[in-house]
Design a protein around this motif. Structure first.
Motif: not given
Length: 380
Positions: A67-73, A106-113, A117-119, A163-172
């Motif tokens: 679901v997380h990845e489909i939200a990116h799509a 585009v980059s920021g919104v797509t990443a944040l999606a 979605a998990n939230v 959501a919390a782990f993926n929201a950490l402000p660092g690549i990747p």
């Protein structure tokens, strides 16, 4: 991305927003490992029932990742980007889409999606539990009680963690891409954004290890083998990814500072019917090192370095035509002076094998020539 990537090998589950949904074989291995971990988490015996419960939990975890990845799509598609693939992998998943002409928004919104979605999933589950219609006990579910309430609470927990782990402000992590987009938008420098987010990713990688070792101490126990293994596993995923992004940003950032106008050799345009002496005189007056020969229709037809005319005897230069020193130049082999890094490389690639010199124009006037040799040195 400028080209459609080669299709990922794996089990195809259909399509989402135009892109293939693919499950790599390694995902099945991780499902089995997670099923075992969940089945034995409470210290109970591993049997068919506990393994089945563990497998259900593992599948629900990967469903949340999907679901997380489909939200990116979905976000990429909303920006009219072609979605190539949504892939589930050993460590999670990734989504590929057409990234040409990317912008900070585009980059920021797509990443944040993805994290959003998990939230959203966690919020829906929490509302269902708060309604009082479900009776749950999370511990009982792990012991084999697959109640609806237990599954919902597990999904709430899993999605909040994702959501919390993926929201950490660092690549990747996705949060790193959001941080990159913010810095990019503020400074106008995409690669500075990548560098900041990559360094943040390195800090987070080290922080994970410190937290994993410190948390048991706060609980009055010595860090166990599982604590260390978990910390090392996360570290070996995060640190190399952040380091790779940092190296790429540093290299590409240097390339973005390479302009056609900065690597060109100053040149002057001279008509085809001029003499060698005329060309030498005009070049010396203009401080040019190259001469671009203009044909009768006004298009560049050839070029030569001014020093090449030294081979013509002085007494013959006033009568010698430019044909004696001119090297042909393919029609259309030209780049604008403000073309940078990657764009410069792409433009020159179209001509490789046909010419190693291009004219440089500024405000419609030829101001120099770019030599392939000089460009390659600058881009390295």
């Amino acid at each position: 991305m400028t080209d459609v990537p080669r299709p990922t090998r794996g089990l195809s589950l259909g399509r989402a927003f135009g892109g293939r949904i693919v499950v790599q074989p390694s995902t099945l291995v991780m499902l089995a490992i997670l099923a075992f971990v969940f089945a034995t988490n409470g210290g109970g015996a591993l049997d068919r029932r506990s393994f089945t419960v563990g497998l259900v939990l593992a599948v629900l975890l990967f469903a949340s990742v999907l679901v997380h990845e489909i939200a990116h799509a979905a976000a990429a598609r909303a920006f009219k980007r072609q979605v190539h693939e949504v892939v589930l992998t050993l460590w999670g998943g990734h989504t590929t889409f057409d990234a040409r002409g990317m912008t900070p928004t585009v980059s920021g919104v797509t990443a944040l999606a993805g994290p959003l979605a998990n939230v959203a999933l966690a919020g829906i589950g929490a509302l269902a539990l708060a309604s009082g219609a479900l009776d749950f006990t999370f511990v009982e579910m792990l012991e084999g009680d697959l109640t609806a309430a237990g599954i919902v609470r597990y999904l709430v927990y899993v999605n909040l963690v994702l959501a919390a782990f993926n929201a950490l402000p660092g690549i990747p992590m996705d949060g790193g891409r959001v941080l990159e987009a913010i810095v990019w938008g503020v400074t106008g420098d995409r690669y500075r954004g990548v560098r900041v987010a990559a360094w943040a990713g390195r800090v987070i990688a080290v922080g994970v290890v410190l937290v994993a070792l410190a948390l048991p101490l706060t609980q009055g126990r010595v860090p166990g083998l599982f604590d260390v293994m978990w910390a090392v596993l996360v570290f070996v995923i995060l640190w190399p990814a952040a380091s790779s992004a940092l190296r790429a940003a540093q290299a590409l950032g240097r390339r973005q500072g390479v302009f056609a106008g900065t690597v060109m050799v100053p040149a002057i345009a001279v008509r085809f019917d001029a003499t060698v002496e005329d060309a030498r005189t005009q070049a010396h007056q203009a401080g040019a090192q190259e001469v671009v020969v203009i044909s009768a229709d006004g298009a560049p037809a050839g070029h030569f370095p001014v020093t090449l005319t030294d081979a013509v005897p002085p007494e013959q230069r006033g009568a010698a035509s430019l044909q004696s020193v001119t090297m042909p130049l393919p029609r259309g082999a030209a780049v604008p002076a403000d073309l940078t890094g990657e764009g410069l490389q792409v433009a020159l690639r179209e001509w490789w094998g046909r010419t190693d010199v291009w004219t440089v124009a500024e405000a419609g006037r030829i101001v120099g020539v770019v030599r392939l040799e000089d460009v390659m040195k600058a881009l390295q």
